[in-house]
Design an enzyme around this catalytic site. Structure first.
Site, PDB file in Angstrom:
ATOM      1  N   ARG A 106      -7.413  -5.850  28.542  1.00 24.56           N
ATOM      2  CA  ARG A 106      -6.357  -6.373  29.401  1.00 24.56           C
ATOM      3  C   ARG A 106      -5.262  -7.002  28.548  1.00 24.56           C
ATOM      4  O   ARG A 106      -5.540  -7.652  27.535  1.00 24.56           O
ATOM      5  CB  ARG A 106      -6.909  -7.447  30.364  1.00 24.56           C
ATOM      6  CG  ARG A 106      -7.611  -6.881  31.591  1.00 24.56           C
ATOM      7  CD  ARG A 106      -6.600  -6.231  32.527  1.00 24.56           C
ATOM      8  NE  ARG A 106      -7.219  -5.637  33.688  1.00 24.56           N
ATOM      9  CZ  ARG A 106      -7.649  -4.382  33.776  1.00 24.56           C
ATOM     10  NH1 ARG A 106      -7.558  -3.582  32.727  1.00 24.56           N
ATOM     11  NH2 ARG A 106      -8.167  -3.927  34.890  1.00 24.56           N
ATOM     12  N   HIS A 151      -1.497   2.052  28.714  1.00 27.85           N
ATOM     13  CA  HIS A 151      -2.570   1.690  29.648  1.00 27.85           C
ATOM     14  C   HIS A 151      -3.200   2.942  30.277  1.00 27.85           C
ATOM     15  O   HIS A 151      -3.185   3.127  31.494  1.00 27.85           O
ATOM     16  CB  HIS A 151      -2.048   0.754  30.742  1.00 27.85           C
ATOM     17  CG  HIS A 151      -3.142  -0.051  31.393  1.00 27.85           C
ATOM     18  ND1 HIS A 151      -2.924  -1.271  31.984  1.00 27.85           N
ATOM     19  CD2 HIS A 151      -4.473   0.205  31.563  1.00 27.85           C
ATOM     20  CE1 HIS A 151      -4.053  -1.736  32.482  1.00 27.85           C
ATOM     21  NE2 HIS A 151      -5.024  -0.853  32.237  1.00 27.85           N
ATOM     22  N   GLU A 158       3.678  -5.085  31.651  1.00 28.56           N
ATOM     23  CA  GLU A 158       3.595  -3.629  31.767  1.00 28.56           C
ATOM     24  C   GLU A 158       4.542  -3.133  32.850  1.00 28.56           C
ATOM     25  O   GLU A 158       4.458  -3.610  33.981  1.00 28.56           O
ATOM     26  CB  GLU A 158       2.154  -3.196  32.052  1.00 28.56           C
ATOM     27  CG  GLU A 158       1.211  -3.539  30.900  1.00 28.56           C
ATOM     28  CD  GLU A 158      -0.210  -3.036  31.115  1.00 28.56           C
ATOM     29  OE1 GLU A 158      -0.505  -2.483  32.204  1.00 28.56           O
ATOM     30  OE2 GLU A 158      -1.033  -3.190  30.197  1.00 28.56           O
TER      31      GLU A 158
END
Length: 303
Positions: A231, A278, A260
């Site tokens: 994360r 990601h 993000e």
């Protein structure tokens, strides 16, 4: 009819199966200021990482009394105020088994990329630069891999890394895991000092801040590698860049970011960093498994 809102996408076959079972499935992303109102008309919401289900959104859904189930397609639920939802009678669940292999493979891919300069040599060659003598890497076989957090993904990674000839050690908030005697347990500080590669597999808890900051990076071996497919936020990005610039770390593999899409160009463009946007669970196989698991959860709940 039971209505399901899918905000961040879901595997087509899973949607088809739900519809065949009599569920109405709506695929639409809504910003937070609109989402709460929309949820008044749904029994289930399925999210990934893009949708944030915070208290104000949940409050609006609770007011209508219809929303019963929140499903996170994936592992982490840090984008959901889980305790608050549960307190208000909404069940929250995830799909913890579906993406373990995919994330573990990506972590290994980043390890290879930074160990053998695949990240930067790929870019250089596209620019017409042949820097063969510059890219003398290291082998991962025989090295120590330290896993921070020892859940499903970590255990999958441990098996794969062992097969590649690495020695695996781990740390976990619950302490030593009883059924994994083939791997040695260390407290975090000791693991950081001992490992050649450190791979993170822990949630981000905002009130606790970064688990890996300057002090932790300073503890690591000279020339070690850091991999984060967990994360954004568990690593202090500024401290990481500093450690790479100083030569303290030889490289880093990063799939997740504080923000993000990330705007941290200094980190993304660093020659010692392998970056991906990601994509830990972004394999066809993982998406199929996630879709299957989501369908099973919904069918079981409403049977």
């Amino acid at each position: 009819m039971i209505r399901v809102l899918v905000t961040d996408g879901m595997e087509k076959s899973a949607i088809k199966e739900l519809k065949a079972k009599g569920f109405e499935v709506v695929q639409e992303f809504y910003e937070a200021d609109i989402l709460g109102e929309k949820l008044k008309d749904f029994d289930v919401i399925v999210v990934r990482s893009a949708t944030k289900l915070r208290q104000p959104v949940i409050d609006k859904a609770v007011g209508a009394g219809r929303l019963k189930l929140i499903i996170r397609g994936g592992v982490g639920v840090d984008n959901i105020d889980v305790a608050y939802a549960i307190e208000n009678g909404i069940k929250v669940t995830n799909t913890p088994n579906a993406s373990s292999a995919s994330v573990a493979e990506l972590a290994i891919a980043h390890m290879f990329a930074v160990s053998r300069f695949i990240n930067i040599s790929n870019v250089a060659m596209r620019q017409g630069i042949w820097d063969k003598k510059k890219y003398v890497g290291v082998e991962i076989a025989g090295k120590i891999l330290g896993l921070v957090g020892f859940g499903r993904i970590s255990r999958e990674l441990a098996k794969k890394a062992t097969a590649l000839g690495m020695k695996v050690i781990y740390t976990d908030i619950v302490g030593k895991v009883n059924d994994c005697d083939e791997y040695e347990f260390f407290e975090l500080d000791d693991l950081l000092k001992k490992a050649d590669y450190v791979s993170l597999h822990i949630p981000f808890i905002k009130k606790h801040g970064a688990t890996i900051g300057k002090d932790q990076l300073d503890m690591m071996k000279e020339g070690a590698f850091l991999i984060n497919c967990a994360r954004g936020g568990v690593v202090d990005e500024a401290a990481l860049v500093e450690a790479l610039d100083s030569g303290k770390l030889a490289g880093a593999g990063v799939d997740v970011f504080v923000e993000e899409p990330t705007r941290n160009e200094e980190l993304v463009n660093h020659p010692k960093v392998s970056v991906t946007p990601h994509i830990g669970a972004a394999t066809a196989e993982a998406q199929t498994r996630i879709g299957t698991e989501i369908t099973s959860i919904i069918l079981e709940y409403f049977k």
